[in-house]
Scaffold this active site. Structure first.
Site, PDB file in Angstrom:
ATOM      1  CB  SER A 249      53.681 -12.647  -1.105  1.00  0.00           C
ATOM      2  OG  SER A 249      53.287 -13.765  -0.374  1.00  0.00           O
ATOM      3  CG  HIS A 250      50.505 -11.735   1.933  1.00  0.00           C
ATOM      4  ND1 HIS A 250      51.844 -12.000   1.939  1.00  0.00           N
ATOM      5  CD2 HIS A 250      50.317 -10.701   2.765  1.00  0.00           C
ATOM      6  CE1 HIS A 250      52.454 -11.161   2.769  1.00  0.00           C
ATOM      7  NE2 HIS A 250      51.545 -10.359   3.282  1.00  0.00           N
TER       8      HIS A 250
ATOM      9  CG  ASP B 131      50.763 -16.799  -0.542  1.00  0.00           C
ATOM     10  OD1 ASP B 131      51.021 -17.887  -1.094  1.00  0.00           O
ATOM     11  OD2 ASP B 131      51.632 -15.966  -0.221  1.00  0.00           O
TER      12      ASP B 131
ATOM     13  CG  ASP C 205      54.240 -15.975  -3.289  1.00  0.00           C
ATOM     14  OD1 ASP C 205      53.329 -15.952  -2.450  1.00  0.00           O
ATOM     15  OD2 ASP C 205      55.452 -15.949  -2.975  1.00  0.00           O
TER      16      ASP C 205
ATOM     17  CG  ASP D 249      55.163 -18.154  -0.319  1.00  0.00           C
ATOM     18  OD1 ASP D 249      54.004 -17.692  -0.243  1.00  0.00           O
ATOM     19  OD2 ASP D 249      56.186 -17.449  -0.223  1.00  0.00           O
ATOM     20  NE  ARG D 250      52.185 -15.366   3.555  1.00  0.00           N
ATOM     21  CZ  ARG D 250      51.991 -14.322   4.333  1.00  0.00           C
ATOM     22  NH1 ARG D 250      50.785 -14.140   4.871  1.00  0.00           N
ATOM     23  NH2 ARG D 250      52.941 -13.467   4.569  1.00  0.00           N
TER      24      ARG D 250
ATOM     25  CE  LYS E 251      55.651 -17.838   3.200  1.00  0.00           C
ATOM     26  NZ  LYS E 251      56.734 -16.846   3.237  1.00  0.00           N
TER      27      LYS E 251
HETATM   28  C1  VG1 Z   1      55.164 -11.578   6.535  1.00  0.00           C
HETATM   29  C2  VG1 Z   1      55.094 -12.716   7.524  1.00  0.00           C
HETATM   30  C3  VG1 Z   1      56.381 -13.516   7.485  1.00  0.00           C
HETATM   31  C4  VG1 Z   1      56.627 -14.002   6.043  1.00  0.00           C
HETATM   32  C5  VG1 Z   1      56.612 -12.822   5.098  1.00  0.00           C
HETATM   33  C6  VG1 Z   1      56.754 -13.241   3.658  1.00  0.00           C
HETATM   34  O1  VG1 Z   1      56.217 -10.704   6.878  1.00  0.00           O
HETATM   35  O2  VG1 Z   1      54.842 -12.248   8.821  1.00  0.00           O
HETATM   36  O3  VG1 Z   1      56.292 -14.597   8.380  1.00  0.00           O
HETATM   37  O4  VG1 Z   1      57.860 -14.666   5.957  1.00  0.00           O
HETATM   38  O5  VG1 Z   1      55.392 -12.097   5.232  1.00  0.00           O
HETATM   39  O6  VG1 Z   1      55.762 -14.127   3.280  1.00  0.00           O
HETATM   40  P1  VG1 Z   1      55.990  -9.344   7.699  1.00  0.00           P
HETATM   41  O7  VG1 Z   1      57.340  -8.688   7.755  1.00  0.00           O
HETATM   42  O8  VG1 Z   1      54.957  -8.567   6.958  1.00  0.00           O
HETATM   43  O9  VG1 Z   1      55.487  -9.769   9.043  1.00  0.00           O
HETATM   44  V1  VG1 Z   1      55.276 -14.159   1.672  1.00  0.00           V
HETATM   45  O10 VG1 Z   1      54.015 -15.282   1.506  1.00  0.00           O
HETATM   46  O11 VG1 Z   1      54.979 -12.598   1.429  1.00  0.00           O
HETATM   47  O12 VG1 Z   1      56.657 -14.635   0.846  1.00  0.00           O
HETATM   48 CO    CO Z   2      53.646 -15.736  -0.361  1.00  0.00          CO
END
Ligand code: VG1
Ligand code: CO
Length: 554
Positions: free
Chosen positions: A120-121, A288, A290, A292-293, A387
């Site tokens: 992801s990010h 981001d 992937d 989804d954000r 998302k």
């Molecule tokens: C973070 C965010 C959470 C989100 C998750 C996955 O998790 O706070 O809201 O669902 O990333 O997003 P954490 O446990 O680090 O707070 V993504 O864009 O990585 O699928």
């Molecule tokens: Co993501």
């Protein structure tokens, strides 16, 4: 040690199982180096195939955000899918597939699920992170029952099954659409953008948005050299007629150009500067790694993600896909209650779930909610089970096209109707694990004694560790974040991240409500200043983390 079984399938023995493959908030996320450890990826995928229902004879979707390791992992998964009797594997050209597009493909092809290769990010590249997300047949992140079972399987694994020979030798070619066979597995490479774009065209009025973009409404979209580039180019510069250059950093790169593909004010500061300091753009957005954000910006206006969910809820009927109204709305616990106020006004059910998209799945499947969102720049709906960054951007453009006003006007009008939830998240990244857990456990132990105590001039009315009972299947999830709720409706929440890969990340969530008659145009850091000071004193954040300032302030 290896030995052969069915035609071309090898059984590879593991000396000992891996003991660190517990999926976090969003799948298994580790350094690329860790994933390069021999048998590491294979071990986790074996556990997935042992646990996921319907593997033999089923259809599976696989793809990723293009980061270092993406294509290689697709080859490994294809060979392992073949060895486990999967009938059909669908992947995409270049192996490029955003998380929301993957969710859509799973649903469209009635697949048993999907494997999304992304951290992801988190940054990518040989020195960055890699990840594996497992989605189920509904297109959403696998629920805890499945991820717990996968983790259980990794701990007892003695080996894995894989088809002999490199996937390319069997005909896998990600360069263009086509198909080939790996043993009994049929592998299809399709265009990863087409179906997703068609879905967006069903939900939104593209002609109306194109009209907006043809007027004096310059837009900047930052794909951050991650997965949304090809999707955004097709949508904005292709179908919607925005000028070339609207999509910035649109070429997916294995290391995201050395950047951190996290759309927030810190990591997407180039875009933020264009909108918040410059005068050339009316609207800006970023997604981001992937896809989804989303981050939404107007000229001189940053839209807090919690507010974004509230605005979409209030204005949903402006988009054709939601013209019939909403069944309900849900937000994660740390997300501000801005959407709750709108839901109440509209007479909609509103749910509060733990952090992570997997908790929205049952509510969406049961038709109890239509929209949902998280404070971490995630918004989505029942069109898929993830998302969806570009969906949120299109939704905002639809609202702006209908209202013919600026983003700042939308926000001012919204607060003027519903009041404003001042909100901020402070992240302390990569702190020593002991320090983070020490801080967290200390507050947790203190919680019973905090009830009724003074906190920033208010009184603490609830102090607990959030737990959630799924209204659909009754599953209970505990330990989801320490809450201090204050008697005036404001609150502070502490959580430890489940997606970081270095040390621990402490997240401090701050919120306070001002009614529509109050001061709606303060700087959130000032409006929340007394809460920020009070939580630092109580939790000894600066001293215990050794950090004078948060790494990221949203
Ligand atoms: C973070 C965010 C959470 C989100 C998750 C996955 O998790 O706070 O809201 O669902 O990333 O997003 P954490 O446990 O680090 O707070 V993504 O864009 O990585 O699928
Ligand atoms: Co993501």
């Amino acid at each position: 040690m290896t030995n052969s079984s069915a035609a071309g399938v090898r059984q590879i023995a593991l000396d000992h199982p891996f003991d660190d493959q517990k999926p976090g908030t969003s799948g298994l996320r580790k350094s690329s180096r860790q994933f390069e450890t021999p048998h590491y990826l294979e071990s986790f995928i074996e556990a997935v195939f042992q646990v996921l229902p319907g593997v033999v004879g089923g259809t599976l979707v696989v793809g990723g955000d293009g980061r270092y390791g993406n294509a290689g992992a697709i080859g490994v998964i294809a060979r392992m899918a073949a060895a486990h009797g999967v009938a059909k594997l669908i992947t995409t050209t270049g192996g490029i597939l955003s998380t929301p597009a993957a969710s859509h493909l799973i649903r469209q092809h009635q697949a048993i699920g999907g494997i999304i290769l992304s951290a992801s990010h988190n940054p990518g590249g040989p020195d960055g992170d890699f990840g594996v997300k497992v989605n189920g047949a509904n297109g959403g992140p696998a629920p805890e029952s499945i991820t717990d079972a996968i983790y259980g399987a990794t701990k007892t694994l003695s080996g894995y099954r894989i088809l002999e020979g490199e996937a390319e030798a069997h005909g896998l070619n990600l360069a263009s659409p086509g198909s080939c066979n790996l043993g009994t597995l049929q592998l299809e490479v399709i265009d990863g953008v087409d179906d997703y774009v068609a879905l967006m065209q069903r939900l939104f009025d593209f002609d109306q948005i194109a009209g907006l973009l043809k007027g004096n409404f310059p837009v900047a979209f930052d794909a951050m050299h991650a997965v949304t580039g090809p999707y955004a180019a097709r949508i904005f510069e292709g179908l919607l007629g925005a000028p070339a250059g609207t999509v910035r950093n649109g070429k997916p790169l294995e290391d995201f150009g050395g950047g951190h593909p996290d759309p927030n004010l810190t990591y997407a500061h180039d875009l933020a500067d264009l909108l918040l300091k410059g005068d050339n753009y009316r609207f800006g957005a970023a997604c981001d790694g992937d896809g989804d954000r989303n981050m939404i910006l107007g000229h001189n206006c940053f839209v807090n993600p919690s507010d974004s969910l509230a605005v979409l809820t209030a204005n949903a009927k402006l988009a054709p896909g939601y013209a019939a109204g909403l069944a309900g709305v849900a937000r994660s616990m740390p997300t501000s209650a801005a959407a709750d106020v709108v839901a109440k006004e509209l007479g909609l059910p509103c749910f509060e779930t733990p952090t992570g998209w997997k908790f929205f799945g049952n509510l969406l499947d049961a038709g109890q909610i239509t929209l949902c969102g998280e404070e971490s720049f995630g918004t989505g709906s029942d069109h898929i089970r993830e998302k969806d960054g570009l969906w949120a951007v299109l939704f905002w453009l639809q609202i702006l096209a209908q209202k013919q006003c600026s983003v700042a006007d939308v926000m001012a009008n919204h607060w003027g109707s519903f009041g404003r939830h001042y909100y901020s998240r402070h992240d302390y990244e990569a702190i020593a694990s002991d320090a983070a857990h020490g801080l967290y456990d200390r507050i947790k132990a203190m919680q019973p004694a905090l009830l009724g105590q003074n906190f920033a001039g208010r009184s603490i009315s609830t102090a607990d560790d959030f737990s959630y009972t799924d209204p659909v299947d009754g599953a209970v999830s505990t330990g989801q974040g320490l809450r201090l709720l204050l008697n005036d409706g404001s609150r502070v929440v502490l959580r430890l991240s489940g997606t970081g890969t270095q040390g621990a990340t402490l997240r401090v969530y701050l919120e306070s409500y001002v009614p529509a008659t109050g001061n709606l145009h303060q700087d959130p850091q000032l409006a929340l200043g007394d809460l920020i000071t009070a939580i630092d004193q109580l939790a000894e954040i600066k001293t215990r983390t050794g950090m004078e300032h948060p790494t990221v302030i949203t």
